[in-house]
Scaffold this motif. Sequence first.
Motif, PDB file in Angstrom:
ATOM      1  N   TYR A   8       0.868  -1.176   0.000  1.00  0.00           N
ATOM      2  CA  TYR A   8       0.000   0.000   0.000  1.00  0.00           C
ATOM      3  C   TYR A   8       0.903   1.223   0.000  1.00  0.00           C
ATOM      4  N   ILE A   9       0.713   2.118  -0.978  1.00  0.00           N
ATOM      5  CA  ILE A   9       1.584   3.284  -1.108  1.00  0.00           C
ATOM      6  C   ILE A   9       0.733   4.542  -1.232  1.00  0.00           C
ATOM      7  N   ASN A  10       1.018   5.532  -0.383  1.00  0.00           N
ATOM      8  CA  ASN A  10       0.289   6.802  -0.419  1.00  0.00           C
ATOM      9  C   ASN A  10       0.704   7.649  -1.615  1.00  0.00           C
ATOM     10  N   PHE A  11      -0.284   8.235  -2.284  1.00  0.00           N
ATOM     11  CA  PHE A  11      -0.013   9.157  -3.384  1.00  0.00           C
ATOM     12  C   PHE A  11      -0.766  10.458  -3.164  1.00  0.00           C
ATOM     13  N   HIS A  12      -0.081  11.539  -3.472  1.00  0.00           N
ATOM     14  CA  HIS A  12      -0.695  12.850  -3.371  1.00  0.00           C
ATOM     15  C   HIS A  12      -1.219  13.265  -4.745  1.00  0.00           C
ATOM     16  N   ARG A  13      -1.876  14.399  -4.773  1.00  0.00           N
ATOM     17  CA  ARG A  13      -2.600  14.849  -5.954  1.00  0.00           C
ATOM     18  C   ARG A  13      -1.743  14.900  -7.228  1.00  0.00           C
ATOM     19  N   ASP A  14      -0.594  15.570  -7.163  1.00  0.00           N
ATOM     20  CA  ASP A  14       0.205  15.778  -8.372  1.00  0.00           C
ATOM     21  C   ASP A  14       0.661  14.461  -8.991  1.00  0.00           C
ATOM     22  N   THR A  15       1.104  13.539  -8.168  1.00  0.00           N
ATOM     23  CA  THR A  15       1.599  12.276  -8.709  1.00  0.00           C
ATOM     24  C   THR A  15       0.469  11.439  -9.295  1.00  0.00           C
ATOM     25  N   LEU A  16      -0.740  11.582  -8.753  1.00  0.00           N
ATOM     26  CA  LEU A  16      -1.887  10.870  -9.327  1.00  0.00           C
ATOM     27  C   LEU A  16      -2.254  11.457 -10.690  1.00  0.00           C
ATOM     28  N   ILE A  17      -2.326  12.770 -10.745  1.00  0.00           N
ATOM     29  CA  ILE A  17      -2.712  13.425 -12.000  1.00  0.00           C
ATOM     30  C   ILE A  17      -1.689  13.142 -13.105  1.00  0.00           C
ATOM     31  N   ASN A  18      -0.430  13.027 -12.727  1.00  0.00           N
ATOM     32  CA  ASN A  18       0.611  12.742 -13.707  1.00  0.00           C
ATOM     33  C   ASN A  18       0.842  11.244 -13.919  1.00  0.00           C
ATOM     34  N   HIS A  19      -0.038  10.440 -13.345  1.00  0.00           N
ATOM     35  CA  HIS A  19      -0.052   8.989 -13.584  1.00  0.00           C
ATOM     36  C   HIS A  19       1.246   8.288 -13.154  1.00  0.00           C
ATOM     37  N   ASP A  72     -12.165  17.608 -11.361  1.00  0.00           N
ATOM     38  CA  ASP A  72     -12.283  16.796 -12.575  1.00  0.00           C
ATOM     39  C   ASP A  72     -10.956  16.156 -12.957  1.00  0.00           C
ATOM     40  N   ALA A  73      -9.868  16.888 -12.767  1.00  0.00           N
ATOM     41  CA  ALA A  73      -8.554  16.362 -13.141  1.00  0.00           C
ATOM     42  C   ALA A  73      -8.201  15.129 -12.307  1.00  0.00           C
ATOM     43  N   LEU A  74      -8.475  15.191 -11.017  1.00  0.00           N
ATOM     44  CA  LEU A  74      -8.172  14.050 -10.155  1.00  0.00           C
ATOM     45  C   LEU A  74      -9.096  12.875 -10.473  1.00  0.00           C
ATOM     46  N   VAL A  75     -10.369  13.155 -10.694  1.00  0.00           N
ATOM     47  CA  VAL A  75     -11.319  12.087 -11.017  1.00  0.00           C
ATOM     48  C   VAL A  75     -10.907  11.373 -12.301  1.00  0.00           C
ATOM     49  N   ASN A  76     -10.533  12.130 -13.317  1.00  0.00           N
ATOM     50  CA  ASN A  76     -10.114  11.523 -14.588  1.00  0.00           C
ATOM     51  C   ASN A  76      -8.843  10.697 -14.421  1.00  0.00           C
ATOM     52  N   ALA A  77      -7.923  11.192 -13.596  1.00  0.00           N
ATOM     53  CA  ALA A  77      -6.683  10.452 -13.355  1.00  0.00           C
ATOM     54  C   ALA A  77      -6.970   9.131 -12.671  1.00  0.00           C
ATOM     55  N   THR A  82      -0.294  -5.609  -9.990  1.00  0.00           N
ATOM     56  CA  THR A  82      -0.585  -6.808  -9.196  1.00  0.00           C
ATOM     57  C   THR A  82       0.133  -6.798  -7.849  1.00  0.00           C
ATOM     58  N   LYS A  83       1.017  -5.828  -7.652  1.00  0.00           N
ATOM     59  CA  LYS A  83       1.818  -5.807  -6.421  1.00  0.00           C
ATOM     60  C   LYS A  83       1.535  -4.610  -5.513  1.00  0.00           C
ATOM     61  N   VAL A  84       0.697  -3.675  -5.975  1.00  0.00           N
ATOM     62  CA  VAL A  84       0.492  -2.459  -5.186  1.00  0.00           C
ATOM     63  C   VAL A  84      -0.987  -2.110  -5.066  1.00  0.00           C
ATOM     64  N   VAL A  85      -1.291  -1.351  -4.029  1.00  0.00           N
ATOM     65  CA  VAL A  85      -2.582  -0.686  -3.866  1.00  0.00           C
ATOM     66  C   VAL A  85      -2.281   0.807  -3.764  1.00  0.00           C
ATOM     67  N   ILE A  86      -2.949   1.608  -4.579  1.00  0.00           N
ATOM     68  CA  ILE A  86      -2.715   3.041  -4.617  1.00  0.00           C
ATOM     69  C   ILE A  86      -3.603   3.719  -3.574  1.00  0.00           C
ATOM     70  N   GLU A  87      -2.986   4.313  -2.569  1.00  0.00           N
ATOM     71  CA  GLU A  87      -3.740   5.014  -1.519  1.00  0.00           C
ATOM     72  C   GLU A  87      -3.862   6.493  -1.868  1.00  0.00           C
ATOM     73  N   ILE A  88      -5.090   6.977  -1.895  1.00  0.00           N
ATOM     74  CA  ILE A  88      -5.346   8.394  -2.111  1.00  0.00           C
ATOM     75  C   ILE A  88      -5.488   9.042  -0.738  1.00  0.00           C
ATOM     76  N   VAL A  89      -4.608   9.986  -0.429  1.00  0.00           N
ATOM     77  CA  VAL A  89      -4.593  10.555   0.918  1.00  0.00           C
ATOM     78  C   VAL A  89      -5.762  11.512   1.102  1.00  0.00           C
ATOM     79  N   GLU A  90      -6.148  11.672   2.361  1.00  0.00           N
ATOM     80  CA  GLU A  90      -7.380  12.402   2.676  1.00  0.00           C
ATOM     81  C   GLU A  90      -7.280  13.893   2.418  1.00  0.00           C
TER      82      GLU A  90
END
Length: 408
Positions: A64-75, A97-102, A83-91
């Motif tokens: 499980y790895i925490n990701f912040h907004r910028d790294t999510l939007i930039n994929h 719209d940009a985050l939802v699309n990412a 198959t080896k990770v779970v992407i955690e979106i921090v609170e």
Amino acid sequence: MFAYVARQPIFNVARETYAYEILFRNSEQNCFPDISPDEATSRILTATHLSFGLEEITGDKLAYINFHRDTLINHFPTSLDPTKVVIEIVETVEVDDALVNACKHICSLGYSLALDDYNADKKWQALMPFISIIKFDVREMKQERISELVPELKRSNIRLVAEKVETYEEFKRFRDMGFDYFQGYFLARPEIFRHRQLQASKLAMLELLTASAEMELDFDKVEGIIERDTSLTYLLLRFINNPLFNKRNRITSLRHALNYMGEVEVKKFIALLALSNLSEGQPDELLQMSQVRAKYCELISLALREHDNPPTGFLTGLLSLLDAMMEQPMEDLLEKIPVDEKVKAALCGEQNLLKDCLQLVTFFEAAHWVGIKSFALKYNLKQKLLHRYYIESLKWACAMHASARSKS
């Protein structure tokens, strides 16, 4: 660039390790930066591309790895194996719209997305179609509110993680509520109101552990203990033949092991073997945590030029969860084992160097970066060295676990 890392286990309802949450920092200078810790986590992950090898830290478990907004939007998560990770979106992220699309794109590639520290805010509704896991901080949200939210989330086939579960009673409460996974220190808290019955093989292992703790190893005594249970010979050789340490020769006897590996290494293996048997029936993570602690306390002791024989640092870390394994008070258990007084003092909570080493490794388990920095300053050691030793200890414990599984 050197990556600072800590891991925290996540358990399933059977109290088996299902995954690890991986936390990163990026240097001695900004190990404790004036930015969001979650943002620092995702930045260092991006910068290093996990060059040290994610599998070295997690073995065969999910990360499980925490990701912040910028790294999510930039994929950036897409550089990892889905198959080896779970992407955690921090609170703390801003949902637009940009985050939802990412998140929609990342989800379409086969990644599992989790919401961290879920608070039921309406802003999360736009992301819910792509979320498969939700984490609740049971210290932040009232239990009554959590119980109201669980049924609807379960109907949506969302798996639930309870974070900061501190006691076994809390584990049972949230398990019965419908949670799938659990994160916290409940495994390491013994239920001292009931005692595990020591069977004959357990008594033999306790005798073996006692023998390994003596200043000079009495091989006649050790062989006498092993002769009472022929399976112990196989178990002992299985651990001593670990390929991480013995890549050329096959150890065929205890005497051979002494000559080839030296008394100190043999004693460590005997202690490890004994503890693995004593922990039978308990979650594997307790033994793995003990292994990590043992190796780490040994490495720190050596860095501080503590060369006691037997290796007191190793023994301190290895025995640090014995009370949780045996479900008995540590003080009572140590009366049966003639360990070094400094080891006994540290395990019973008295302040000394070994206690500080043990506390340091628990700082890593909790990602308590300030505590790690304080230790480094107190003992004049570089933080980079402390983090490198922790990664080495994780690798050592993973190799031990893999070796034992392949030969069982």
